[in-house]
Write an enzyme that holds these catalytic residues in place. Structure first.
Site, short mmCIF file in Angstrom:
data_model
loop_
_atom_site.label_atom_id
_atom_site.label_comp_id
_atom_site.label_asym_id
_atom_site.label_seq_id
_atom_site.Cartn_x
_atom_site.Cartn_y
_atom_site.Cartn_z
N THR A 170 -0.81 -2.71 0.92
CA THR A 170 -0.88 -3.32 2.14
C THR A 170 -0.53 -2.81 3.28
O THR A 170 0.19 -1.74 3.47
CB THR A 170 0.15 -4.67 1.84
OG1 THR A 170 -0.33 -5.44 0.94
CG2 THR A 170 0.50 -5.45 3.24
N ASP B 61 -3.16 -7.37 6.88
CA ASP B 61 -4.42 -7.05 6.15
C ASP B 61 -4.64 -8.15 5.22
O ASP B 61 -3.91 -8.86 4.94
CB ASP B 61 -4.87 -5.74 5.86
CG ASP B 61 -4.14 -5.16 4.41
OD1 ASP B 61 -4.67 -4.98 3.42
OD2 ASP B 61 -2.72 -5.58 4.37
N ARG C 170 -6.12 -7.71 1.63
CA ARG C 170 -6.68 -7.06 0.42
C ARG C 170 -5.47 -7.11 -0.38
O ARG C 170 -4.30 -6.66 -0.33
CB ARG C 170 -7.34 -5.60 0.54
CG ARG C 170 -7.73 -4.95 -0.78
CD ARG C 170 -8.01 -3.43 -0.61
NE ARG C 170 -9.45 -3.58 0.09
CZ ARG C 170 -9.98 -2.44 0.56
NH1 ARG C 170 -9.52 -1.54 -0.23
NH2 ARG C 170 -11.41 -2.42 0.60
N LYS D 113 -1.23 -13.03 3.52
CA LYS D 113 0.01 -12.30 3.47
C LYS D 113 0.94 -12.86 4.35
O LYS D 113 2.04 -12.33 4.34
CB LYS D 113 -0.25 -10.66 3.60
CG LYS D 113 -1.17 -10.32 2.61
CD LYS D 113 -1.33 -8.83 2.50
CE LYS D 113 -2.52 -8.64 1.53
NZ LYS D 113 -2.69 -6.86 1.68
N GLY E 205 4.10 -5.68 -1.51
CA GLY E 205 4.72 -5.34 -2.87
C GLY E 205 3.98 -6.20 -3.95
O GLY E 205 2.65 -6.47 -3.68
N SER F 231 1.88 0.19 1.90
CA SER F 231 1.23 1.40 1.85
C SER F 231 0.73 1.92 2.78
O SER F 231 0.41 3.17 3.04
CB SER F 231 0.20 1.44 0.44
OG SER F 231 -0.94 0.67 0.89
N ASP G 114 -6.02 3.83 4.65
CA ASP G 114 -5.25 3.56 3.43
C ASP G 114 -6.21 2.80 2.27
O ASP G 114 -6.74 1.81 2.82
CB ASP G 114 -4.05 2.63 3.56
CG ASP G 114 -3.21 2.39 2.45
OD1 ASP G 114 -2.89 1.28 2.37
OD2 ASP G 114 -3.09 3.26 1.48
N SER H 299 -5.36 -1.06 1.58
CA SER H 299 -5.45 -2.24 2.60
C SER H 299 -6.71 -2.22 2.83
O SER H 299 -7.71 -1.25 2.85
CB SER H 299 -4.55 -1.84 3.94
OG SER H 299 -3.33 -1.24 3.49
#
Lengths: 143, 277
Positions: free
Chosen positions: B44, B60, B62, B76, B90, B172, B209, B212
């Protein structure tokens, strides 16, 4: 005058042993008939690092709270509270039924908190029930 | 044995009965050619920033399961209380359950005190719960809200440590988002500037990343007002097919044609009425 309470906290690397002979029956020997086969490895180490700390969590929290209360308000406060806890703990249904423990929860203050113990694995909703006769006999010490 | 069930107290909460069995299965899984199922993570980018009148949280959308995108548009930013929201990175299940439990506890607490809950209370409850489980609950959270003492922003790590800062990123993609923040953050920004900054930070995480992606959600919390903008920006829209790939009728030439009529006779006719009441 030594503070003997402090010595216990210095015990490092003490392996938590659940009991020298947890399978002990009446005469202190492993009771294979009633508790099945025993294995030293299974008994010595917990299956998950959190297992022991979770089992004793409530006890440890109570101990900590009582000790703080004793330091702030003197000996009588935790003594009186523990007496009330003991009285509330005796209000139970028959052994094989799940009790609500309402008085105990109110005393503890856990009647207005929600944790994983209310969401996961609720004993009231478990699929298995203990055999009523066996459980009452065990409670009365007749077994 | 009947007596065995008498002596085992059934306790509520987490059950560790299957841990030994799982460890054994995991150890032997590769020999049998099996793959252990992975938890769904929100690899994330989540971030938050304190501006002049409140807090802007961004995330984000995903959710990944290993190398596969499990959910292209998951939410989220979780609700904790009318003035407090929490982004979660997480393990997806852990963040969901943790935020829901803390939200319930905070509601009970605020009913008991009769006041609007404070962000510091939510922070304290979360860190005590996460520390109790020693990091086994994989929830990294960005908690933000506005209470009687003004706007507050906390970042909470899975082991239970917290930081109170004017701008935080987690997940991440946190390094990419933090790079944007470090470049352009200023204290006491206006709302539009803060929204643009958070949007750019999340976009940095999305495009740099792999964990995400998809859209950008924003949540703007100020005194007495919450703007939950979902989606605020569809950064990754799925492409539209340019042309039709169906063949026209008559593309394939017909060489021969043979028609065989099938004779059927009516044997029985029944009518079954539908109950359309």
């Amino acid at each position: 005058m030594q503070n003997t309470r402090g010595l216990r906290s210095q015990l490092k690397d003490s392996v938590p042993v659940t009991g020298l002979c947890p399978q002990a029956g009446t005469y202190g020997v492993p009771d294979t008939l009633r508790r099945g086969f025993s294995s030293v490895k299974n008994e010595l180490l917990p299956s998950h690092p959190l297992e022991l700390s979770e089992k004793n969590f409530r006890l440890n929290q109570d101990k900590m709270n009582f000790s703080t209360l004793r330091n702030i308000q003197g000996l009588h406060a935790p003594l009186k509270l523990q007496m009330e806890y003991r009285a509330a703990r005796q209000i139970q249904r028959l052994p094989f039924l799940q009790s609500s423990n309402l008085a105990l929860d109110t005393l503890r203050g856990s009647d207005d908190t929600i944790g994983f113990e209310d969401v996961l694995n609720d004993p009231e909703l478990s699929e298995m029930m203990g055999d009523p006769h066996v459980m009452v006999e065990y409670k009365l010490g007749v077994l | 044995m009947a007596t065995a069930s008498v002596l085992q107290a059934r306790s509520a909460g987490f059950s560790f009965e299957n841990c030994k069995r799982n460890a054994l299965v995991e150890a032997n899984a590769t020999d049998l050619g099996l793959r252990v199922p992975t938890a769904r993570k929100t690899g994330t980018t989540i971030c938050g920033v304190v501006y002049k009148d409140g807090v802007v949280l961004g995330a984000d959308t995903r959710a990944t399961e290993g190398m596969i995108v499990a959910d292209k548009n998951c939410s989220k930013i979780h609700y904790i209380s009318p003035n407090i929201y929490c982004c979660g990175a997480g393990t997806a299940a852990d963040t969901e359950m943790t935020t829901q439990i803390i939200s319930s506890n905070l509601e009970l607490h605020s009913l008991s005190t009769g006041r609007l809950p404070r962000v510091a209370t939510a922070n304290r409850m979360l860190k005590q719960m996460l520390f109790r489980y020693q990091g086994y609950i994989g929830a990294a959270l960005v908690l933000g809200g506005v209470d009687c003492n003004g706007p507050h922003l906390y970042s909470i790590y899975p082991h239970g440590s917290t930081d109170k800062l004017p701008y935080v990123t987690m997940g991440s993609g946190s390094l990419a988002a933090m790079a944007v923040f470090e470049d352009r953050y200023m204290p006491d920004m206006e709302e539009e500037d803060a929204k643009r900054l958070v949007r750019d930070a999340i976009a940095g995480g999305i495009f740099n990343d792999l964990g995400s992606g998809s859209n950008i959600d924003l949540c703007v919390i100020s005194k007495g007002k919450v703007d939950y903008l979902r989606p605020h920006d569809e950064a990754n829209k799925k492409g539209v097919r340019a042309g039709s790939y169906k063949y026209k009728c008559g593309t394939t030439g017909v060489l021969t044609k043979a028609v065989t009529p099938l004779h059927t006779e009516l044997v029985e006719e029944t009518i079954q009425t539908m109950d359309t009441s």
